[in-house]
Motif scaffolding. Structure first.
Motif, mmCIF file in Angstrom:
data_model
loop_
_atom_site.group_PDB
_atom_site.id
_atom_site.type_symbol
_atom_site.label_atom_id
_atom_site.label_comp_id
_atom_site.label_asym_id
_atom_site.label_seq_id
_atom_site.Cartn_x
_atom_site.Cartn_y
_atom_site.Cartn_z
ATOM 1 N N GLU A 1 0.836 -1.197 0.000
ATOM 2 C CA GLU A 1 0.000 0.000 0.000
ATOM 3 C C GLU A 1 0.869 1.244 0.000
ATOM 4 N N SER A 2 0.490 2.186 -0.869
ATOM 5 C CA SER A 2 1.184 3.460 -0.956
ATOM 6 C C SER A 2 0.164 4.538 -1.285
ATOM 7 N N GLY A 3 0.422 5.753 -0.846
ATOM 8 C CA GLY A 3 -0.427 6.864 -1.250
ATOM 9 C C GLY A 3 -0.492 6.927 -2.771
ATOM 10 N N HIS A 4 -1.654 7.250 -3.318
ATOM 11 C CA HIS A 4 -1.840 7.212 -4.769
ATOM 12 C C HIS A 4 -0.958 8.204 -5.517
ATOM 13 N N ASP A 5 -0.544 9.272 -4.872
ATOM 14 C CA ASP A 5 0.236 10.295 -5.568
ATOM 15 C C ASP A 5 1.660 10.415 -5.028
ATOM 16 N N THR A 6 2.155 9.371 -4.384
ATOM 17 C CA THR A 6 3.529 9.372 -3.868
ATOM 18 C C THR A 6 4.505 8.989 -4.975
ATOM 19 N N HIS A 7 5.771 9.270 -4.739
ATOM 20 C CA HIS A 7 6.783 8.851 -5.715
ATOM 21 C C HIS A 7 6.866 7.331 -5.810
ATOM 22 N N PHE A 8 6.612 6.627 -4.710
ATOM 23 C CA PHE A 8 6.591 5.161 -4.765
ATOM 24 C C PHE A 8 5.535 4.700 -5.772
ATOM 25 N N ALA A 9 4.309 5.187 -5.618
ATOM 26 C CA ALA A 9 3.221 4.815 -6.517
ATOM 27 C C ALA A 9 3.523 5.233 -7.956
ATOM 28 N N LYS A 10 4.002 6.451 -8.126
ATOM 29 C CA LYS A 10 4.306 6.938 -9.476
ATOM 30 C C LYS A 10 5.404 6.114 -10.133
ATOM 31 N N SER A 11 6.417 5.718 -9.363
ATOM 32 C CA SER A 11 7.502 4.887 -9.909
ATOM 33 C C SER A 11 6.960 3.558 -10.413
ATOM 34 N N VAL A 12 6.096 2.927 -9.611
ATOM 35 C CA VAL A 12 5.521 1.640 -10.004
ATOM 36 C C VAL A 12 4.621 1.803 -11.221
ATOM 37 N N LEU A 13 3.719 2.771 -11.171
ATOM 38 C CA LEU A 13 2.782 2.974 -12.285
ATOM 39 C C LEU A 13 3.511 3.301 -13.581
ATOM 40 N N ALA A 14 4.489 4.198 -13.528
ATOM 41 C CA ALA A 14 5.233 4.572 -14.738
ATOM 42 C C ALA A 14 5.952 3.370 -15.323
ATOM 43 N N ILE B 1 5.278 -0.003 -14.857
ATOM 44 C CA ILE B 1 4.341 -1.027 -15.338
ATOM 45 C C ILE B 1 3.667 -0.579 -16.630
ATOM 46 N N ALA B 2 3.385 0.704 -16.760
ATOM 47 C CA ALA B 2 2.737 1.225 -17.970
ATOM 48 C C ALA B 2 3.596 1.041 -19.213
ATOM 49 N N THR B 3 4.910 0.890 -19.055
ATOM 50 C CA THR B 3 5.787 0.707 -20.220
ATOM 51 C C THR B 3 5.915 -0.758 -20.638
ATOM 52 N N LEU B 4 5.377 -1.667 -19.840
ATOM 53 C CA LEU B 4 5.533 -3.095 -20.111
ATOM 54 C C LEU B 4 4.403 -3.641 -20.971
ATOM 55 N N THR B 5 4.649 -4.823 -21.518
ATOM 56 C CA THR B 5 3.609 -5.557 -22.244
ATOM 57 C C THR B 5 3.032 -6.609 -21.301
ATOM 58 N N GLN C 1 -3.145 2.794 -18.252
ATOM 59 C CA GLN C 1 -2.294 1.870 -19.001
ATOM 60 C C GLN C 1 -1.715 0.790 -18.082
ATOM 61 N N ALA C 2 -1.216 1.174 -16.931
ATOM 62 C CA ALA C 2 -0.631 0.208 -15.987
ATOM 63 C C ALA C 2 -1.691 -0.796 -15.517
ATOM 64 N N LEU C 3 -2.882 -0.302 -15.173
ATOM 65 C CA LEU C 3 -3.953 -1.192 -14.738
ATOM 66 C C LEU C 3 -4.384 -2.122 -15.869
ATOM 67 N N ALA C 4 -4.471 -1.595 -17.091
ATOM 68 C CA ALA C 4 -4.895 -2.405 -18.236
ATOM 69 C C ALA C 4 -3.879 -3.505 -18.551
ATOM 70 N N VAL C 5 -2.600 -3.181 -18.564
ATOM 71 C CA VAL C 5 -1.558 -4.171 -18.852
ATOM 72 C C VAL C 5 -1.595 -5.287 -17.804
ATOM 73 N N THR C 6 -1.746 -4.909 -16.560
ATOM 74 C CA THR C 6 -1.797 -5.890 -15.471
ATOM 75 C C THR C 6 -3.014 -6.791 -15.618
ATOM 76 N N LYS C 7 -4.148 -6.204 -15.931
ATOM 77 C CA LYS C 7 -5.389 -6.971 -16.076
ATOM 78 C C LYS C 7 -5.277 -7.953 -17.237
ATOM 79 N N VAL C 8 -4.794 -7.500 -18.374
ATOM 80 C CA VAL C 8 -4.665 -8.371 -19.546
ATOM 81 C C VAL C 8 -3.681 -9.508 -19.261
ATOM 82 N N ALA C 9 -2.569 -9.206 -18.634
ATOM 83 C CA ALA C 9 -1.564 -10.229 -18.324
ATOM 84 C C ALA C 9 -2.163 -11.326 -17.452
ATOM 85 N N ASN C 10 -2.990 -10.961 -16.508
ATOM 86 C CA ASN C 10 -3.568 -11.950 -15.605
ATOM 87 C C ASN C 10 -4.740 -12.695 -16.208
ATOM 88 N N GLU C 11 -5.436 -12.080 -17.156
ATOM 89 C CA GLU C 11 -6.529 -12.793 -17.842
ATOM 90 C C GLU C 11 -5.983 -13.856 -18.781
#
Length: 169
Positions: A88-101, A103-107, A156-166
């Motif tokens: 768990e991390s605040g939605h607008d923290t650098h931790f969250a932004k680092s992860v989201l940025a 994951i969004a670049t991955l397939t 984008q990060a949420l979509a990539v994660t969802k597709v990968a798991n489906e």
């Protein structure tokens, strides 16, 4: 730096040294309690000394909750390692932004492999926490700034994660 890797076929046998806090629930990713990340047990913070967590990214989601009497939004990151871990991390923290940025670049195919999340302290501000993201042994290089469109990056990060798991599981 420690990396805990598992292959999909060996996931049942996978045991990391994170097992010691496996029953304590969420991992809080911030520097509020003198460490980079920690768990809470009966409101008592317990520092996590391991430098990284490796497993399969199962879910990214935003959740509204109450902390210290205020309504806040959190990013919840579910990683399947030897057991499920929820970071768990605040939605607008650098931790969250680092992860989201990152994951969004991955397939989705890249997320078939384990990822490693490595919290990293900021060097100019003692309250800042970043997160390095690795896919196998490769560091995912993703930058962001004040002009970054976080709604789009998050989608984008949420979509990539969802597709990968489906597809994969």
């Amino acid at each position: 730096m420690h990396h805990y890797f598992a292959t999909r076929s060996r996931l049942q046998d996978f045991r990391s040294s994170l097992v010691s806090f496996a029953t304590l629930g969420k991992i809080y990713c911030n520097r509020h309690n003198g460490s980079l990340w920690y768990t809470l047990n009966n409101s008592e913070a317990s520092a996590i000394t391991q430098t990284a967590l490796t497993g399969y990214l199962r879910e990214l989601k935003f959740e509204k909750c109450e902390r210290r009497g205020k309504e806040v939004y959190k990013l919840l990151i579910t990683i399947q390692a030897d057991r499920p871990y929820i970071l768990e991390s605040g939605h607008d923290t650098h931790f969250a932004k680092s992860v989201l940025a990152a994951i969004a670049t991955l397939t989705p195919q890249q997320l078939y492999s384990p990822i490693t999340l490595q919290p990293q302290a900021g060097t100019t501000d003692e309250n800042v926490l970043f997160c390095r993201v690795w896919v196998e042994s490769e560091l995912v290089m993703a930058s962001y700034n004040e002009q970054t469109e976080w709604r789009e990056v998050s989608k984008q990060a949420l979509a990539v994660t969802k597709v990968a798991n489906e597809i994969a599981f």
